[in-house]
Design an enzyme around this catalytic site. Structure first.
Site, mmCIF file in Angstrom:
data_model
loop_
_atom_site.group_PDB
_atom_site.id
_atom_site.type_symbol
_atom_site.label_atom_id
_atom_site.label_comp_id
_atom_site.label_asym_id
_atom_site.label_seq_id
_atom_site.Cartn_x
_atom_site.Cartn_y
_atom_site.Cartn_z
ATOM 1 N N LEU A 19 0.771 -1.164 0.076
ATOM 2 C CA LEU A 19 0.029 0.021 0.089
ATOM 3 C C LEU A 19 0.847 1.222 -0.032
ATOM 4 C CD1 LEU A 19 -2.820 -1.030 2.355
ATOM 5 C CD2 LEU A 19 -2.748 -1.445 0.035
ATOM 6 N N THR A 37 10.043 6.688 3.488
ATOM 7 C CA THR A 37 11.263 5.840 4.158
ATOM 8 C C THR A 37 10.965 4.227 3.497
ATOM 9 O OG1 THR A 37 10.278 4.846 6.088
ATOM 10 C CG2 THR A 37 11.199 7.071 6.302
ATOM 11 N N ASP A 61 15.366 1.815 9.417
ATOM 12 C CA ASP A 61 14.760 0.841 9.989
ATOM 13 C C ASP A 61 14.127 1.137 11.217
ATOM 14 O OD1 ASP A 61 14.064 -1.451 11.610
ATOM 15 O OD2 ASP A 61 16.049 -2.783 11.211
ATOM 16 N N ASN A 88 3.264 3.374 8.180
ATOM 17 C CA ASN A 88 2.753 2.236 7.528
ATOM 18 C C ASN A 88 3.530 1.046 7.623
ATOM 19 O OD1 ASN A 88 1.249 0.969 4.971
ATOM 20 N ND2 ASN A 88 3.283 1.304 4.353
ATOM 21 N N SER A 139 -3.022 0.727 11.057
ATOM 22 C CA SER A 139 -3.701 -0.422 11.935
ATOM 23 C C SER A 139 -4.114 -1.394 11.104
ATOM 24 C CB SER A 139 -4.665 -0.124 12.898
ATOM 25 O OG SER A 139 -5.152 -0.875 13.822
ATOM 26 N N TYR A 153 0.618 -10.953 15.811
ATOM 27 C CA TYR A 153 0.567 -9.541 15.024
ATOM 28 C C TYR A 153 -0.523 -8.696 15.418
ATOM 29 C CZ TYR A 153 -1.141 -7.247 10.736
ATOM 30 O OH TYR A 153 -1.838 -6.156 9.948
ATOM 31 N N LYS A 157 -1.071 -4.381 16.831
ATOM 32 C CA LYS A 157 -2.216 -3.606 16.357
ATOM 33 C C LYS A 157 -2.995 -3.115 17.431
ATOM 34 C CE LYS A 157 -0.639 -3.713 12.082
ATOM 35 N NZ LYS A 157 -0.043 -2.585 11.510
ATOM 36 N N THR A 188 -1.309 -7.680 -1.380
ATOM 37 C CA THR A 188 0.001 -6.804 -1.468
ATOM 38 C C THR A 188 1.304 -7.616 -1.122
ATOM 39 O OG1 THR A 188 -0.135 -6.306 1.240
ATOM 40 C CG2 THR A 188 -0.973 -4.894 -0.157
#
Length: 282
Positions: A19, A37, A61, A88, A139, A153, A157, A188
Site C-alpha cells: 500500500l 522511508t 529501519d 505504514n 492499523s 501480529y 495492532k 499486497t
C-alpha cells in the site's frame, strides 16, 4: 483524483512496497512533498528520478528510534515541517501464540508498534508548535478483532489502537488529528514478505480456522491502488474520523463481534458484581 487546496509535506514509512508504494505515487502525483522511508533506499530510486526536490528518500529501519528521530529531523530541515505522518511500515507474523519464537514476537512489536510510536513522538513537537497536523496510523481490521494464528501480529495492532486513541484526545487541543486506518484484505504480499514461523502440526486447526473465518466473513480482496484515493480523501477531510475501514465487509463482522462481547459480559455480570463487594466493606 482531486487536488489539494494547498500542498502538504508528508512523512511516509514503508513506502517501497504494498500500500505504501501506491500512496507514495499518489501523494507526489498531486504535487505534494514527500519524505519516504524504506529499509533499502535503492527501492525508492524511481521516485527520486521522477520527482526531484519534492521527494526525499530516506533509508530507515523503524526499530531504531534514534534513526527515526534523525529521519524526521532531516525531513523537517528539508521541507520546513511535516504536515502529515503516515505510519505504514510493518510486517505480519502468521502463527499460533506457542509457535512464534520470543525474538520474533519482540521484533514484531518493535516494528509495528514501537516504530510507529517513535515516528509519532518525533513529529509531535513540530505539529504542536504549528498547531496543525495529521497522524495516520495504519492499523488493521485485526486491530479491532482477533483471529487464531494471528495473535502476535494483532497484539501489535491492538497496542497501536490504544495508544492512538489516547493520543487523539491528548493532541486535539493543538489542532492535530489522529486517524487509525483499518485495512481488510488486500493482495499486497505482506504475509509472504514477512518472517516465517515454524509450523507445529498441533496448531494446524488454528490455521484452518483462520482461513475458514475469512471465507465465512465474506471478505473479498480489495484493489490496493484504490486505497490511495481514499487516503487523500481522508487527509482533505476537515474533520477526519478517529477510525476508518479500508475495504468492505468489516462493518457486519464488527457488529457480530461487538454484540458477542457485550452478550458475554452481560452473561457474567454476576461475577462483576461479586467482585465489587458490598458498600462500606473494606
Amino acid at each position: 483524483m482531486s487536488k489539494a487546496v494547498t500542498s502538504r509535506t508528508w512523512f511516509l514509512t514503508g513506502a517501497s512496497r504494498g500500500l505504501g508504494a501506491h500512496w507514495a505515487e499518489a501523494i507526489l502525483a498531486r504535487g505534494d512533498r514527500l519524505a519516504a522511508t524504506a529499509r533499502d533506499k535503492a527501492a525508492l530510486t524511481s521516485l527520486s528520478e521522477r520527482h526531484g526536490d519534492r521527494f526525499l528518500p530516506l533509508q530507515l529501519d523503524v526499530r531504531d528510534s534514534a534513526a527515526v528521530r534523525d529521519a524526521v529531523r532531516s525531513a523537517e530541515e528539508t521541507f520546513g515541517g511535516i504536515d502529515v505522518l503516515v505510519n505504514n511500515a510493518g510486517h505480519m507474523l502468521v502463527g499460533a501464540v506457542e509457535e512464534v519464537e520470543e525474538e520474533q514476537a519482540r521484533t514484531q512489536m518493535d516494528v509495528n508498534y514501537f516504530g510507529a510510536l517513535s515516528a509519532t513522538r518525533a513529529v509531535l513537537p513540530g505539529m504542536r508548535e504549528r498547531r496543525a497536523g495529521r497522524i495516520l496510523q495504519v492499523s488493521s481490521f485485526g486491530g479491532l478483532v482477533a483471529y487464531p494464528a494471528l495473535g502476535i501480529y494483532q497484539a501489535t495492532k491492538w497496542a497501536l489502537e490504544a495508544m492512538s486513541d489516547s493520543l487523539a484526545a491528548e493532541v486535539a487541543a493543538y489542532g492535530i488529528h489522529v486517524t487509525m486506518i483499518e485495512p481488510l484484505m488486500y493482495p499486497t504480499g505482506l504475509a509472504a514478505a514477512s518472517p516465517q514461523v515454524p509450523q507445529d502440526p498441533a496448531y494446524t486447526h488454528a490455521r484452518q480456522a483462520l482461513c475458514a473465518g475469512a471465507e465465512a466473513g465474506g471478505f473479498t480482496p480489495g484493489d490496493p491502488a484504490a486505497t490511495a484515493e481514499a487516503l487523500l480523501a481522508l487527509v482533505d477531510a476537515p474533520e477526519p474520523p478517529l477510525r476508518v475501514l479500508f475495504g468492505t465487509g468489516g462493518l457486519e463482522a464488527l457488529r457480530t463481534e461487538y454484540a458477542g462481547r457485550l452478550a458475554g459480559l452481560e452473561r457474567w455480570d454476576h461475577i462483576a458484581r461479586l467482585a465489587q463487594g458490598k458498600p462500606g466493606r473494606s
